[in-house]
Design a protein around this motif. Structure first.
Motif, PDB file in Angstrom:
ATOM      1  N   GLY A  16      67.531  68.339  61.201  1.00 19.38           N
ATOM      2  CA  GLY A  16      65.990  68.366  61.372  1.00 19.38           C
ATOM      3  C   GLY A  16      65.213  69.023  60.560  1.00 19.38           C
ATOM      4  N   GLY A  17      65.475  69.200  59.312  1.00 21.99           N
ATOM      5  CA  GLY A  17      64.577  69.728  57.968  1.00 21.99           C
ATOM      6  C   GLY A  17      63.645  68.736  57.990  1.00 21.99           C
ATOM      7  N   LEU A  18      62.983  68.707  56.721  1.00 23.13           N
ATOM      8  CA  LEU A  18      61.918  67.859  56.237  1.00 23.13           C
ATOM      9  C   LEU A  18      62.286  66.277  56.280  1.00 23.13           C
ATOM     10  N   SER A  19      63.743  66.041  55.863  1.00 23.01           N
ATOM     11  CA  SER A  19      63.960  64.611  55.889  1.00 23.01           C
ATOM     12  C   SER A  19      64.312  64.028  57.262  1.00 23.01           C
ATOM     13  N   GLY A  20      64.806  64.943  58.218  1.00 24.07           N
ATOM     14  CA  GLY A  20      64.895  64.387  59.303  1.00 24.07           C
ATOM     15  C   GLY A  20      63.586  64.111  60.167  1.00 24.07           C
ATOM     16  N   ALA A  21      62.644  65.130  59.957  1.00 21.42           N
ATOM     17  CA  ALA A  21      61.530  65.147  60.653  1.00 21.42           C
ATOM     18  C   ALA A  21      60.765  63.834  60.074  1.00 21.42           C
ATOM     19  N   MET A  22      60.638  63.767  59.061  1.00 23.15           N
ATOM     20  CA  MET A  22      59.889  62.587  58.405  1.00 23.15           C
ATOM     21  C   MET A  22      60.471  61.269  58.771  1.00 23.15           C
ATOM     22  N   LEU A  23      61.899  61.188  58.726  1.00 25.04           N
ATOM     23  CA  LEU A  23      62.250  59.929  59.442  1.00 25.04           C
ATOM     24  C   LEU A  23      61.978  59.532  61.121  1.00 25.04           C
ATOM     25  N   ALA A  24      61.925  60.935  61.779  1.00 22.33           N
ATOM     26  CA  ALA A  24      61.715  60.893  63.149  1.00 22.33           C
ATOM     27  C   ALA A  24      60.085  60.407  63.300  1.00 22.33           C
ATOM     28  N   ALA A  25      59.321  61.009  62.581  1.00 26.50           N
ATOM     29  CA  ALA A  25      58.151  60.576  62.553  1.00 26.50           C
ATOM     30  C   ALA A  25      57.630  59.146  62.120  1.00 26.50           C
ATOM     31  N   GLN A  26      58.275  58.509  61.204  1.00 27.06           N
ATOM     32  CA  GLN A  26      58.333  57.093  60.892  1.00 27.06           C
ATOM     33  C   GLN A  26      58.721  56.184  62.097  1.00 27.06           C
ATOM     34  N   LEU A  27      59.910  56.708  62.659  1.00 25.73           N
ATOM     35  CA  LEU A  27      60.528  55.877  63.563  1.00 25.73           C
ATOM     36  C   LEU A  27      59.407  55.843  64.803  1.00 25.73           C
ATOM     37  N   LEU A  28      58.738  56.879  65.193  1.00 24.53           N
ATOM     38  CA  LEU A  28      57.711  56.949  66.338  1.00 24.53           C
ATOM     39  C   LEU A  28      56.759  56.051  65.732  1.00 24.53           C
ATOM     40  N   ARG A  29      56.461  55.846  64.422  1.00 27.50           N
ATOM     41  CA  ARG A  29      55.158  54.992  64.271  1.00 27.50           C
ATOM     42  C   ARG A  29      55.346  53.312  64.245  1.00 27.50           C
ATOM     43  N   GLY A  43      65.670  76.633  65.072  1.00 29.16           N
ATOM     44  CA  GLY A  43      64.928  76.642  66.335  1.00 29.16           C
ATOM     45  C   GLY A  43      63.661  75.641  66.261  1.00 29.16           C
ATOM     46  N   GLU A  44      63.507  75.296  64.935  1.00 31.03           N
ATOM     47  CA  GLU A  44      62.082  74.314  64.994  1.00 31.03           C
ATOM     48  C   GLU A  44      62.677  73.037  64.007  1.00 31.03           C
ATOM     49  N   LEU A  45      62.049  71.996  64.170  1.00 28.57           N
ATOM     50  CA  LEU A  45      62.133  71.010  63.264  1.00 28.57           C
ATOM     51  C   LEU A  45      61.014  70.844  62.006  1.00 28.57           C
ATOM     52  N   GLY A  46      61.306  70.172  60.894  1.00 31.56           N
ATOM     53  CA  GLY A  46      60.531  70.078  59.975  1.00 31.56           C
ATOM     54  C   GLY A  46      60.416  71.112  58.869  1.00 31.56           C
ATOM     55  N   ARG A  47      61.238  72.228  59.151  1.00 33.04           N
ATOM     56  CA  ARG A  47      61.149  73.140  58.151  1.00 33.04           C
ATOM     57  C   ARG A  47      62.532  73.310  57.256  1.00 33.04           C
ATOM     58  N   GLY A  48      63.585  73.299  57.767  1.00 33.03           N
ATOM     59  CA  GLY A  48      64.930  73.197  57.241  1.00 33.03           C
ATOM     60  C   GLY A  48      65.202  74.264  56.089  1.00 33.03           C
ATOM     61  N   GLU A  49      65.887  73.928  55.296  1.00 34.85           N
ATOM     62  CA  GLU A  49      66.334  75.304  54.229  1.00 34.85           C
ATOM     63  C   GLU A  49      65.030  75.468  53.440  1.00 34.85           C
TER      64      GLU A  49
END
Length: 468
Positions: A16-29, A43-49
């Motif tokens: 759930g870093g940047l890659s996972g968060a961007m994919l999730a956002a695109q799926l929602l669209r 504990g947060e999505l979108g940040r990752g390493e």
């Protein structure tokens, strides 16, 4: 985001870093109703390493105009930053004294931007009945059945879905347990741990292995920690990242000449254009920046022999010229180098050595020499960058996937093998129909598969593929 109570989903995103968060956002669209689970131990999505940094000095190495998470709007980050700064966020931005599009935001603020864009996509998806839920755990095993993918989590739970995507992001060498460990990680300081560096004697000598962008971050960390002693940097070629500038537009010569197909042809033509630019008084970075959009095609169509030649002979110079340093960080490194506090040496790390005091010793071999030398310092920092070879990553999931034959190493052992649409290729050479990958794991397929714009484009294409 709350943890899910239901273990079934349409799509499982592993990471759930940047890659996972961007994919999730695109799926929602995408039109239609679907449930997405993102399994991420943080504990947060979108940040990752990359975007969990908290120090303002740890900035992106690209300016805002180059770092949009929206593949359809190159100005998205610039627009978000304009609103964020106008609302009182990041007051230190005026120190850079450039237009907002040319700002190099702190990575922590960029992580906030990615999170807000995901939240907006969630609100849009909710109107269609779609949802994304964060499961805070690590995936330790994965199995593919004819009709589903099953995950085993670190807390003992099991998840299943119609599809799974490996969005594992980057394995930073300084933070990744390795199967063939040199002991560097155990002996070295984290390049981003300012608090640990603050406990050092400010006048002590610090040793750094690697001279790329992670080293630049480490120097920034030391400066912010109050360190004022010598810094000895060792890397095979002794090359520093160039500073990133904002060159004018240059003709896209690769779009105009499709005869350029091999790394050798590319370098020959690129050098010619850089010479032409310099002769005209134009920054040599202008021709180089036009190459960025074509790297995936050129790398993908190259033979393994050509790829190997590029990695062996060109990669160090490509990295130092292409993966450039943000201006403020580059100014710090240049100042310390000019003052004699920071010294760059072309030398290879040969191993750790016992130290007679509280410090650390390393054995190095300087370039051009056959004998080795032992160097001592108060602390050691591993700044050797990213570990792309999954066979060396001592994490449960990569080891299980390789052991099961569900994945195989990518070209030159960079990431994992996959088709152009992200479908993972197994040990028998068969493309999976339910298991996909995106981002850094596809380094061997596209070479440049870590930059924000690359991952954003992959996320959009993969989301469209998964909902078809």
């Amino acid at each position: 985001m709350s943890q899910t109570l239901n273990n079934e989903a349409d799509i499982l995103i592993v990471g759930g870093g940047l890659s996972g968060a961007m994919l999730a956002a695109q799926l929602l669209r995408q039109p239609g109703k679907r449930k997405v689970l993102v399994i991420e131990p943080r504990g947060e999505l979108g940040r990752g390493e990359a975007y969990s940094a908290v120090e303002l000095g740890h900035t992106l190495n690209g300016n805002a105009a180059r770092m949009s998470v929206d593949p359809d709007n190159a100005d998205d980050l610039t627009q978000w930053l304009s609103e964020y700064i106008a609302a009182g966020g990041w007051p230190e931005s005026d120190q850079q004294q450039v237009p907002i599009s040319e700002l190099f935001p702190p990575r922590g603020i960029f992580g906030l931007y990615a999170q807000q864009r995901l939240a907006q996509a969630q609100a849009l998806g909710a109107s269609n009945g779609s949802s994304v839920e964060h499961v805070q755990a690590e995936v330790v095993d994965l199995q593919v059945d004819p009709d589903k993918v099953r995950l085993t989590l670190s807390d003992g739970r099991h998840m299943q879905g119609a599809f799974a995507v490996l969005a594992t992001g980057m394995f930073a060498a300084a933070r990744t347990p390795q199967t063939q460990s040199s002991g560097l990680n155990a002996a070295g300081l984290d390049p981003w741990d300012v608090a640990a560096m603050a406990r050092l004697d400010p006048q002590s000598t610090v040793l750094i292995i690697g001279s790329g962008l992670t080293m630049v971050d480490a120097v920034v960390s030391l400066e912010q920690a109050g360190h004022r002693g010598p810094i000895e940097v060792f890397s095979r070629h002794g090359l520093l990242p160039h500073v990133r500038r904002q060159p004018p537009v240059w003709v896209d010569f690769l779009a105009e000449d499709h005869r350029i197909r091999t790394p050798r042809q590319l370098l020959r033509e690129l050098r010619r254009h850089c010479r032409d630019a310099i002769a005209q008084g134009i920054d040599w970075q202008a021709p180089l920046d036009t190459v960025r959009a074509h790297i995936g095609r050129l790398w993908h169509q190259a033979t393994d022999v050509q790829r190997r030649q590029f990695v062996r002979h060109v990669r160090p110079w490509w990295e130092s010229h292409h993966h450039r340093s943000p201006p403020l960080s580059a100014e710090l490194v240049e100042r310390l180098h000019r003052e004699g506090r920071l010294r760059i040496q072309a030398a290879s790390f040969q191993g750790l050595e016992p130290s007679t005091n509280d410090g650390v010793g390393i054995r190095i071999r300087r370039r051009g020499e056959t004998h080795t030398t032992v160097v001592h310092g108060a602390a050691l920092i591993n700044s050797s960058g990213i570990e792309y070879d999954w066979r060396r990553v001592a994490r449960p999931l990569p080891r299980q996937l390789l052991a099961r034959g569900l994945v195989r190493p990518g070209p030159l052992a960079l990431g994992i093998a996959a088709e152009v649409d992200g479908a993972v290729v197994d040990a028998n050479g068969q493309a999976a129909s339910r298991l996909f990958a995106m981002g850094p794991p596809l380094r061997g397929i596209w070479w440049e598969s870590t930059a924000v714009t690359d991952v954003a484009s992959q996320a959009k294409a993969l989301a469209q593929r998964l909902v078809q």
